[in-house]
Design a protein around this motif. Structure first.
Motif, mmCIF file in Angstrom:
data_model
loop_
_atom_site.group_PDB
_atom_site.id
_atom_site.type_symbol
_atom_site.label_atom_id
_atom_site.label_comp_id
_atom_site.label_asym_id
_atom_site.label_seq_id
_atom_site.Cartn_x
_atom_site.Cartn_y
_atom_site.Cartn_z
ATOM 1 N N LEU A 107 -7.991 -39.950 -13.686
ATOM 2 C CA LEU A 107 -8.214 -38.524 -13.402
ATOM 3 C C LEU A 107 -7.123 -38.481 -12.199
ATOM 4 O O LEU A 107 -6.626 -37.060 -11.521
ATOM 5 N N SER A 108 -6.196 -39.328 -12.013
ATOM 6 C CA SER A 108 -4.733 -38.848 -11.284
ATOM 7 C C SER A 108 -4.401 -38.106 -12.098
ATOM 8 O O SER A 108 -3.269 -37.427 -11.122
ATOM 9 N N GLY A 109 -3.634 -38.208 -13.079
ATOM 10 C CA GLY A 109 -2.938 -37.267 -14.292
ATOM 11 C C GLY A 109 -1.750 -37.536 -13.986
ATOM 12 O O GLY A 109 -0.594 -36.971 -14.723
ATOM 13 N N GLY A 110 -1.066 -39.240 -12.897
ATOM 14 C CA GLY A 110 0.021 -39.266 -13.395
ATOM 15 C C GLY A 110 0.867 -40.240 -14.834
ATOM 16 O O GLY A 110 0.148 -41.496 -14.997
ATOM 17 N N TRP A 111 1.796 -39.557 -15.558
ATOM 18 C CA TRP A 111 2.126 -39.970 -16.621
ATOM 19 C C TRP A 111 2.104 -41.975 -16.216
ATOM 20 O O TRP A 111 2.362 -42.849 -17.549
ATOM 21 N N ILE A 112 3.271 -42.706 -15.236
ATOM 22 C CA ILE A 112 3.407 -43.782 -14.938
ATOM 23 C C ILE A 112 1.790 -44.240 -14.726
ATOM 24 O O ILE A 112 1.552 -45.712 -15.729
ATOM 25 N N SER A 113 1.032 -43.922 -14.010
ATOM 26 C CA SER A 113 0.151 -44.708 -13.829
ATOM 27 C C SER A 113 -0.768 -45.269 -15.009
ATOM 28 O O SER A 113 -2.022 -45.524 -15.335
ATOM 29 N N ILE A 114 -0.908 -43.842 -15.860
ATOM 30 C CA ILE A 114 -1.888 -43.881 -17.085
ATOM 31 C C ILE A 114 -1.027 -44.940 -18.477
ATOM 32 O O ILE A 114 -1.898 -45.524 -19.383
ATOM 33 N N GLY A 115 0.715 -44.549 -18.599
ATOM 34 C CA GLY A 115 1.359 -45.401 -19.285
ATOM 35 C C GLY A 115 0.711 -47.177 -18.652
ATOM 36 O O GLY A 115 0.064 -48.028 -19.409
ATOM 37 N N ALA A 116 0.893 -47.364 -17.334
ATOM 38 C CA ALA A 116 0.784 -49.089 -16.659
ATOM 39 C C ALA A 116 -0.734 -49.630 -17.254
ATOM 40 O O ALA A 116 -0.963 -50.232 -17.954
ATOM 41 N N THR A 117 -1.510 -48.682 -17.058
ATOM 42 C CA THR A 117 -3.257 -48.969 -17.153
ATOM 43 C C THR A 117 -3.593 -49.318 -18.782
ATOM 44 O O THR A 117 -4.275 -49.489 -19.295
ATOM 45 N N THR A 118 -2.756 -48.241 -19.331
ATOM 46 C CA THR A 118 -2.929 -48.086 -20.945
ATOM 47 C C THR A 118 -2.532 -49.432 -21.351
ATOM 48 O O THR A 118 -3.052 -50.087 -22.260
ATOM 49 N N LEU A 119 -1.274 -49.633 -21.036
ATOM 50 C CA LEU A 119 -0.243 -51.344 -21.081
ATOM 51 C C LEU A 119 -1.820 -52.447 -20.840
ATOM 52 O O LEU A 119 -1.779 -53.131 -21.831
ATOM 53 N N LEU A 120 -1.992 -52.112 -19.724
ATOM 54 C CA LEU A 120 -3.157 -53.470 -19.081
ATOM 55 C C LEU A 120 -4.069 -53.487 -20.715
ATOM 56 O O LEU A 120 -4.768 -54.761 -21.065
ATOM 57 N N CYS A 121 -4.777 -51.994 -21.253
ATOM 58 C CA CYS A 121 -6.166 -52.321 -21.774
ATOM 59 C C CYS A 121 -5.582 -52.764 -23.296
ATOM 60 O O CYS A 121 -6.286 -53.374 -23.601
ATOM 61 N N LEU A 122 -4.096 -52.591 -23.276
ATOM 62 C CA LEU A 122 -4.159 -52.877 -24.838
ATOM 63 C C LEU A 122 -2.730 -53.737 -25.470
ATOM 64 O O LEU A 122 -3.432 -54.213 -26.190
ATOM 65 N N LEU A 123 -2.803 -54.505 -23.744
ATOM 66 C CA LEU A 123 -2.227 -55.927 -24.457
ATOM 67 C C LEU A 123 -3.576 -56.956 -23.621
ATOM 68 O O LEU A 123 -3.315 -58.244 -23.545
ATOM 69 N N SER A 124 -4.369 -55.954 -22.802
ATOM 70 C CA SER A 124 -5.813 -57.302 -23.234
ATOM 71 C C SER A 124 -6.333 -57.188 -24.547
ATOM 72 O O SER A 124 -7.706 -58.175 -24.414
ATOM 73 N N ARG A 125 -6.720 -56.283 -24.544
ATOM 74 C CA ARG A 125 -8.050 -55.952 -26.393
ATOM 75 C C ARG A 125 -7.199 -55.545 -27.635
ATOM 76 O O ARG A 125 -6.773 -54.131 -27.110
ATOM 77 N N ILE A 126 -6.371 -55.933 -28.529
ATOM 78 C CA ILE A 126 -6.560 -55.250 -29.956
ATOM 79 C C ILE A 126 -6.983 -54.296 -30.099
ATOM 80 O O ILE A 126 -6.665 -52.546 -30.334
ATOM 81 N N ALA A 127 -8.347 -53.791 -30.056
ATOM 82 C CA ALA A 127 -9.107 -53.359 -30.237
ATOM 83 C C ALA A 127 -8.900 -51.430 -29.275
ATOM 84 O O ALA A 127 -9.234 -50.462 -30.577
ATOM 85 N N PHE A 128 -8.318 -51.680 -28.630
ATOM 86 C CA PHE A 128 -7.653 -50.664 -27.674
ATOM 87 C C PHE A 128 -7.097 -49.864 -28.631
ATOM 88 O O PHE A 128 -6.561 -47.878 -28.664
ATOM 89 N N SER A 129 -6.237 -50.389 -29.558
ATOM 90 C CA SER A 129 -4.945 -50.176 -30.509
ATOM 91 C C SER A 129 -5.504 -49.097 -30.952
ATOM 92 O O SER A 129 -4.791 -48.002 -31.785
ATOM 93 N N PHE A 130 -7.077 -49.264 -31.335
ATOM 94 C CA PHE A 130 -7.249 -47.798 -33.022
ATOM 95 C C PHE A 130 -8.001 -46.414 -32.400
ATOM 96 O O PHE A 130 -7.579 -45.647 -32.649
ATOM 97 N N TRP A 131 -7.518 -45.732 -30.983
ATOM 98 C CA TRP A 131 -8.186 -45.228 -30.308
ATOM 99 C C TRP A 131 -6.634 -44.077 -29.833
ATOM 100 O O TRP A 131 -7.096 -43.706 -29.601
ATOM 101 N N LEU A 132 -6.228 -45.469 -29.561
ATOM 102 C CA LEU A 132 -4.773 -45.137 -28.746
ATOM 103 C C LEU A 132 -4.030 -43.881 -29.192
ATOM 104 O O LEU A 132 -3.702 -42.585 -28.717
#
Length: 190
Positions: A107-132
């Motif tokens: 919602l904020s649109g900033g690429w750094i915040s999206i990248g950081a939170t994507t990384l949070l999800c990606l490195l907590s659940r491997i299933a996240f990598s399937f839709w990334l």
């Protein structure tokens, strides 16, 4: 002992398979000696409070804001009522909080915040990598190539810095052992 070292028990061996951001937040309760589940609860409450703050900032009609504010609490109450063991025995609210953080970042649109939170999800659940990849393609279509490329590079750098360099390079077979163990346990359950 290495984080991903096999844990030997009398009749079986457990091969850890959690990604780092599933267990790393729990260093805090380990150091300060409080219940790990409280960390998960704190993360989900923080996520909901940030969601509420974001909603209040939008100046949307009061009725719409109220519905959106109530929604996360309704989900929590549903989970508490229908699957109370999720709160009693595990820390599954951490990845849910990470997904909330990602939604707020989108919602904020900033690429750094999206990248950081994507990384949070990606490195907590491997299933996240399937839709990334689909998500990055959507961003490519919406915002051109550079935007998702920066997010992808950020995530790749984070994966190397948080997971591959400190853990996988020290024991290259740890990931495969963990995934094989996960598959074995899943087969036994089903």
């Amino acid at each position: 002992a290495p984080v991903y070292a096999p844990m030997e028990f009398e009749s079986w061996t457990v091969y850890p398979n959690y990604l780092p951001l599933m267990w790393l937040p729990y260093i805090v309760p380990e150091i300060f000696q409080f219940d790990y589940r409280m960390m998960a609860v704190c993360l989900i409450i923080l996520a909901i409070l940030l969601w509420a703050y974001r909603l209040i900032q939008t100046n949307a009609p009061l009725g719409l804001t109220a519905v959106h504010l109530i929604f996360p609490f309704a989900i929590l109450l549903f989970l508490i009522k229908n699957v109370p063991n999720d709160l009693s025995y595990n820390v599954e609210f951490s990845p849910i909080a990470f997904y909330f953080f990602l939604a707020l970042a989108v919602l904020s649109g900033g690429w750094i915040s999206i990248g950081a939170t994507t990384l949070l999800c990606l490195l907590s659940r491997i299933a996240f990598s399937f839709w990334l990849p689909v998500y990055l393609i959507i961003l490519w279509i919406e915002r051109r190539f550079g935007y998702p490329f920066k997010i992808g590079l950020f995530c790749l750098a984070g994966i190397f810095a948080i997971y591959i360099i400190p853990f996988v390079l020290k024991d290259p077979e740890s990931f495969e052992r963990g995934m094989n163990y996960y598959g074995t346990v899943s087969d036994q359950i089903w």
